[in-house]
Design a protein around this motif. Structure first.
Motif, short mmCIF file in Angstrom:
data_model
loop_
_atom_site.label_atom_id
_atom_site.label_comp_id
_atom_site.label_asym_id
_atom_site.label_seq_id
_atom_site.Cartn_x
_atom_site.Cartn_y
_atom_site.Cartn_z
N ALA A 57 0.81 -1.22 0.00
CA ALA A 57 0.00 0.00 0.00
C ALA A 57 0.84 1.27 0.00
O ALA A 57 0.64 2.18 0.80
CB ALA A 57 -0.95 -0.01 1.20
N GLU A 58 1.82 1.30 -0.90
CA GLU A 58 2.68 2.48 -0.95
C GLU A 58 2.47 3.33 -2.20
O GLU A 58 3.40 3.94 -2.72
CB GLU A 58 4.14 2.05 -0.83
N GLY A 59 1.25 3.28 -2.70
CA GLY A 59 0.91 4.12 -3.83
C GLY A 59 1.38 3.57 -5.16
O GLY A 59 1.33 4.24 -6.19
N MET A 60 1.84 2.31 -5.15
CA MET A 60 2.45 1.73 -6.35
C MET A 60 2.00 0.28 -6.47
O MET A 60 1.98 -0.45 -5.49
CB MET A 60 3.97 1.76 -6.17
N VAL A 61 1.64 -0.12 -7.68
CA VAL A 61 1.35 -1.53 -7.93
C VAL A 61 2.26 -2.02 -9.06
O VAL A 61 2.34 -1.39 -10.12
CB VAL A 61 -0.12 -1.75 -8.33
N GLU A 62 2.90 -3.13 -8.79
CA GLU A 62 3.74 -3.77 -9.81
C GLU A 62 2.90 -4.90 -10.42
O GLU A 62 2.47 -5.80 -9.71
CB GLU A 62 4.98 -4.35 -9.11
N LEU A 63 2.67 -4.83 -11.72
CA LEU A 63 1.86 -5.87 -12.35
C LEU A 63 2.62 -7.20 -12.35
O LEU A 63 3.74 -7.27 -12.85
CB LEU A 63 1.49 -5.48 -13.78
N ASN A 80 2.92 2.96 -16.20
CA ASN A 80 4.22 3.09 -16.87
C ASN A 80 4.80 1.70 -17.00
O ASN A 80 5.40 1.18 -16.06
CB ASN A 80 5.14 4.02 -16.07
N GLY A 81 4.56 1.08 -18.16
CA GLY A 81 4.98 -0.30 -18.33
C GLY A 81 4.27 -1.18 -17.32
O GLY A 81 3.04 -1.19 -17.26
N GLY A 82 5.04 -1.89 -16.52
CA GLY A 82 4.44 -2.78 -15.53
C GLY A 82 4.23 -2.13 -14.18
O GLY A 82 3.87 -2.79 -13.21
N ARG A 83 4.45 -0.81 -14.11
CA ARG A 83 4.25 -0.11 -12.84
C ARG A 83 3.03 0.80 -12.93
O ARG A 83 2.89 1.55 -13.88
CB ARG A 83 5.46 0.78 -12.52
N VAL A 84 2.20 0.70 -11.91
CA VAL A 84 0.99 1.53 -11.88
C VAL A 84 1.05 2.37 -10.62
O VAL A 84 1.22 1.85 -9.52
CB VAL A 84 -0.28 0.66 -11.88
N LYS A 85 0.90 3.67 -10.81
CA LYS A 85 0.92 4.57 -9.67
C LYS A 85 -0.52 4.94 -9.30
O LYS A 85 -1.32 5.24 -10.17
CB LYS A 85 1.73 5.84 -10.03
N SER A 99 -6.28 -1.57 -21.87
CA SER A 99 -5.64 -0.27 -22.12
C SER A 99 -6.63 0.86 -21.91
O SER A 99 -6.33 1.86 -21.26
CB SER A 99 -5.13 -0.22 -23.57
N ARG A 100 -7.82 0.69 -22.47
CA ARG A 100 -8.82 1.75 -22.35
C ARG A 100 -9.32 1.90 -20.92
O ARG A 100 -9.59 3.00 -20.46
CB ARG A 100 -10.00 1.46 -23.29
N ALA A 101 -9.42 0.77 -20.23
CA ALA A 101 -9.86 0.84 -18.83
C ALA A 101 -8.83 1.62 -18.00
O ALA A 101 -9.20 2.45 -17.16
CB ALA A 101 -10.05 -0.57 -18.27
N PHE A 102 -7.55 1.40 -18.26
CA PHE A 102 -6.52 2.20 -17.58
C PHE A 102 -6.72 3.67 -17.93
O PHE A 102 -6.56 4.55 -17.07
CB PHE A 102 -5.12 1.73 -17.98
N GLY A 103 -7.07 3.92 -19.18
CA GLY A 103 -7.34 5.30 -19.59
C GLY A 103 -8.48 5.93 -18.81
O GLY A 103 -8.34 7.06 -18.32
#
Lengths: 232, 232
Positions: free
Chosen positions: B166-172, B205-210, B191-195
């Motif tokens: 829970a540090e504001g970051m998710v690694e896929l 950003n690639g496999g990292r989601v903030k 992709s669109r859902a992320f949008g």
DNA sequence: ACACGCACTTGATTTTTGTCAATTATGGAA
DNA sequence: TTCCATAATTGACAAAAATCAAGTGCGTGT
């Protein structure tokens, strides 16, 4: 309750394999209740205090979230529900309501768990029961993921057609809004799905559906034993 | 295989509750195998000859029908799969393939069933295991029935965000096409859902989601313990 | 018979999701 | 580094499904 009030219960897995004394004890702790239609038996999120066995009538298992509601399964005699929650001593993941007048056996969860600890054959029978439940949900899940609404309806018709003697006729066991929800669609969409099946020999008249061209319906439905078969 | 080759296996339910001699016997019959990526371990429809335990690596459970394919689950160390088929001595409902180099323990199904007959504690542990599996599929099913694609993604992000500290970051944990299939959508739609989640503080950003705005993401996602919680 | 309520149907429209095609990253291997 | 294959994104479009709004039909009760 008296243990011999419900001889058919004794024939039902997982009770069939139980030792007589344990079965008697379980039945003594149980309640046999009559319910009118539309009675809420359990609510999702509540703790599972009883194992329910439908002796007569019909029970709808459903769930709600985000303002949506989905019927997950219908339980008919003689079938049980929320066994998994009882075994895990957890909360119910689904709600349940009667859809018509029903006679239901309620067995306290702690008695089920006590019998499970005491009776080895019962414990083993529950494994088979749960494995069957698990596989049934997996099939439902695959049905939803891998098929369109029309395909789900077509396969549902073929399955119930076989159940009902395969005589070119299917009698719908519940009203269409319920069927729609079971199949994962809206009632409007079910009407239209029946419409698209018309060229495949499907004609609806109230609760009766006539299937005149099974071959072409099967071509459309592409039934699959790993989704549609009940026992596999 | 030697019983002490895999001490972590012994810690794993349902093996933890087994009597020592039965565990040893089971391990002697088992094979520990190394597989490269993309190896088909089982195929849906085939008979379940082994119980699989993922020791290292990752296995994808999937199913096919009507020219479509759906990833149903990912199994990571230490997790087992097709227990239900093994217990019922039935065919597999899902296929399985390694997604990367994996070390996998294969225990012959008949040995599992023999241990199940012999060892009462093992039999009971399997009940809890299967009940947990059942509830996990029910949750997946509810997720699919009661939520849109965007809601599923939002809740998935929140769940993994918590898992990863829970540090504001998710690694896929897998590539996006796999994630898309797990969530029941196409890669394009993911992709669109992320949008659509961008206004809710989600940036990829690639496999990292903030995740910059958990509050508003939760308002959108409406997480639900009866769907998203792993243990409940 | 009549009116009422309710389930179902139908049509028009929007939303959601999938498909197809074209680009644009991205991550090795040479 | 450059090249290549693959993954991911984007846009335009099509299909599937949900929603909204009338309608229709049907059985019940009066």
């Amino acid at each position: 309750m008296r243990p011999d009030d419900l001889p058919e219960m004794r024939e039902l897995e997982p009770f069939k394999s139980m030792r007589e004394e344990n079965f008697a004890e379980l039945m003594h702790a149980a309640f046999l209740q009559n319910f009118p239609a539309q009675v809420q038996l359990i609510t999702e999120g509540d703790h599972a205090d009883f194992l329910f066995v439908v002796i007569e009538g019909c029970v709808e298992l459903y769930a709600q979230a985000n303002g949506r509601e989905a019927v997950l399964a219908m339980v008919r005699p003689i079938g049980s529900f929320i066994l998994a929650a009882v075994m895990k001593d957890a909360v119910n993941l689904m709600s349940a309501r009667t859809t018509g007048k029903s006679r239901i056996l309620m067995i306290p969860a702690q008695n089920i768990r006590a019998a499970f600890e005491k009776d080895d054959a019962f414990a083993r029978a529950i494994v088979i029961e749960l494995a069957g439940y698990f596989r049934a949900v997996v099939k439902e899940y695959k049905n939803l993921r891998l098929r369109t609404a029309v395909e789900r309806l077509a396969n549902w018709l073929l399955k119930y057609h076989k159940d009902q003697g395969a005589e070119g006729m299917v009698e719908l066991p519940y009203d269409k809004r319920t069927l729609a929800s079971i199949l994962g669609m809206t009632p409007e969409n079910l009407s239209r799905a029946f419409g698209t099946l018309k060229p495949y020999g499907v004609s609806v008249n109230g609760g009766r559906v006539k299937l005149d061209d099974l071959e072409s319906l099967e071509v459309l439905a592409k039934p699959n034993v790993l989704i549609d078969e009940r026992t596999t």
